[in-house]
Scaffold this motif. Structure first.
Motif, PDB file in Angstrom:
ATOM      1  N   LEU A 110       0.822  -1.215   0.000  1.00 37.67           N
ATOM      2  CA  LEU A 110       0.000   0.000   0.000  1.00 37.67           C
ATOM      3  C   LEU A 110       0.853   1.261   0.000  1.00 37.67           C
ATOM      4  N   ILE A 111       1.831   1.328   0.892  1.00 33.67           N
ATOM      5  CA  ILE A 111       2.661   2.537   0.925  1.00 33.67           C
ATOM      6  C   ILE A 111       3.594   2.591  -0.277  1.00 33.67           C
ATOM      7  N   GLY A 112       3.849   1.428  -0.889  1.00 29.12           N
ATOM      8  CA  GLY A 112       4.678   1.413  -2.094  1.00 29.12           C
ATOM      9  C   GLY A 112       4.046   2.138  -3.257  1.00 29.12           C
ATOM     10  N   PHE A 113       2.706   2.198  -3.280  1.00 25.08           N
ATOM     11  CA  PHE A 113       2.005   2.894  -4.360  1.00 25.08           C
ATOM     12  C   PHE A 113       2.309   4.385  -4.394  1.00 25.08           C
ATOM     13  N   VAL A 114       2.738   4.938  -3.274  1.00 22.02           N
ATOM     14  CA  VAL A 114       3.050   6.371  -3.218  1.00 22.02           C
ATOM     15  C   VAL A 114       4.501   6.571  -2.794  1.00 22.02           C
ATOM     16  N   ALA A 115       5.369   5.641  -3.189  1.00 20.16           N
ATOM     17  CA  ALA A 115       6.780   5.717  -2.812  1.00 20.16           C
ATOM     18  C   ALA A 115       7.463   6.909  -3.462  1.00 20.16           C
ATOM     19  N   ASN A 116       8.459   7.438  -2.771  1.00 20.55           N
ATOM     20  CA  ASN A 116       9.314   8.452  -3.377  1.00 20.55           C
ATOM     21  C   ASN A 116      10.062   7.830  -4.555  1.00 20.55           C
ATOM     22  N   GLY A 117      10.409   8.651  -5.532  1.00 14.08           N
ATOM     23  CA  GLY A 117      11.187   8.151  -6.656  1.00 14.08           C
ATOM     24  C   GLY A 117      10.395   7.891  -7.909  1.00 14.08           C
ATOM     25  N   GLY A 118       9.078   8.139  -7.858  1.00  8.82           N
ATOM     26  CA  GLY A 118       8.270   7.990  -9.055  1.00  8.82           C
ATOM     27  C   GLY A 118       8.000   6.548  -9.439  1.00  8.82           C
ATOM     28  N   LEU A 119       7.555   6.352 -10.683  1.00  9.09           N
ATOM     29  CA  LEU A 119       7.104   5.047 -11.156  1.00  9.09           C
ATOM     30  C   LEU A 119       8.201   3.998 -11.079  1.00  9.09           C
ATOM     31  N   PHE A 120       9.439   4.365 -11.378  1.00  9.70           N
ATOM     32  CA  PHE A 120      10.549   3.416 -11.367  1.00  9.70           C
ATOM     33  C   PHE A 120      10.719   2.795  -9.986  1.00  9.70           C
ATOM     34  N   ALA A 121      10.651   3.604  -8.952  1.00  4.12           N
ATOM     35  CA  ALA A 121      10.767   3.095  -7.585  1.00  4.12           C
ATOM     36  C   ALA A 121       9.502   2.368  -7.151  1.00  4.12           C
ATOM     37  N   ILE A 122       8.340   2.878  -7.560  1.00  2.00           N
ATOM     38  CA  ILE A 122       7.065   2.249  -7.189  1.00  2.00           C
ATOM     39  C   ILE A 122       7.006   0.809  -7.693  1.00  2.00           C
ATOM     40  N   TYR A 187      17.332   7.340  -4.485  1.00  6.82           N
ATOM     41  CA  TYR A 187      16.180   6.578  -4.014  1.00  6.82           C
ATOM     42  C   TYR A 187      15.710   5.589  -5.074  1.00  6.82           C
ATOM     43  N   GLN A 188      15.727   6.017  -6.335  1.00  6.75           N
ATOM     44  CA  GLN A 188      15.327   5.109  -7.410  1.00  6.75           C
ATOM     45  C   GLN A 188      16.285   3.932  -7.515  1.00  6.75           C
ATOM     46  N   LEU A 189      17.562   4.180  -7.283  1.00  2.15           N
ATOM     47  CA  LEU A 189      18.564   3.119  -7.389  1.00  2.15           C
ATOM     48  C   LEU A 189      18.482   2.136  -6.226  1.00  2.15           C
TER      49      LEU A 189
END
Length: 218
Positions: A110-122, A187-189
């Protein structure tokens, strides 16, 4: 005899590393003990806290239950505990499974849906949560079916993803120290580095064990 001594030393080394890592995770988790809405990581999630009524509840559910899975999961690979205290092994296993399937993995998704880093991180965090849930559920199913070797393999995969809480932070510290990247790029990495190397290592261990090149239970 010499081989067993070497394995004991190696096991002791990893035990110290894991104990230190768990101590760090407890220290990080303790920062949220007041359930404040601006504590630590939540400082970067104020938009979600203010606009999504469920976010704070799901976030603290994740924090409070994921920390249980680390020490509980680690004990499941202790042969002495398994053979001498099978009832305790099962009880701790129930704690591990319940914390993940009932709380930590669903709340992580659930919290992953609004993760920092945009779609790549989500995408990464959603795959992590789904994989964590699936591997743990499979481990339970195989244990019920008395397929112990396969149960062990899926527990190892599950625990590899459990340890992403630790490895993600190690990667973050190392990359910041070496390269000083842009925070969003970082964060994306680490969203991927936190768990991809873990699962690859787990698959390597499983492959060697199942091909009789590594006796896990020596």
């Amino acid at each position: 005899m010499e081989k067993k001594i070497q394995i004991s030393i190696l096991n002791g080394f990893w035990l110290l590393i894991f104990a230190y890592s768990c101590t760090l995770m407890v220290e990080i988790t303790w920062r949220y003990h007041s359930f404040a809405l601006d504590a630590n990581f939540l400082m970067t999630k104020q938009t979600e806290v203010e606009e999504l009524w469920w976010y704070k509840y799901v976030f603290y559910t994740h924090v409070c239950t994921a920390i249980l899975a680390l020490p509980a999961g680690f004990t499941q690979f202790n042969l002495g505990l398994l053979t001498k205290y099978p009832r305790l092994h099962r009880t701790i296993g129930y704690v591990y499974v319940l914390s993940i399937l009932g709380f930590a993995a669903p709340s992580g998704a659930l919290i992953g849906f609004v993760a920092n880093g945009g779609l790549f991180a989500i995408i990464s965090f959603e795959l992590l949560a789904l994989g964590w849930f699936y591997f743990t559920l499979q481990a339970v199913r195989l244990a019920i079916q008395k397929k112990i070797n396969l149960h062990h393999d899926f527990m190892l995969r599950s625990f590899a993803l459990t340890c992403s809480a630790i490895t993600l932070r190690f990667w973050k510290v190392m990359l910041v120290y070496l390269f000083h990247p842009n925070p969003m790029d970082l964060y994306q990495l680490i969203a991927w580095l936190g768990w991809i190397p873990n699962i690859l290592l787990a698959e390597f261990i499983i492959y060697r064990k199942n091909h009789n090149l590594l006796n896990y239970y020596d």
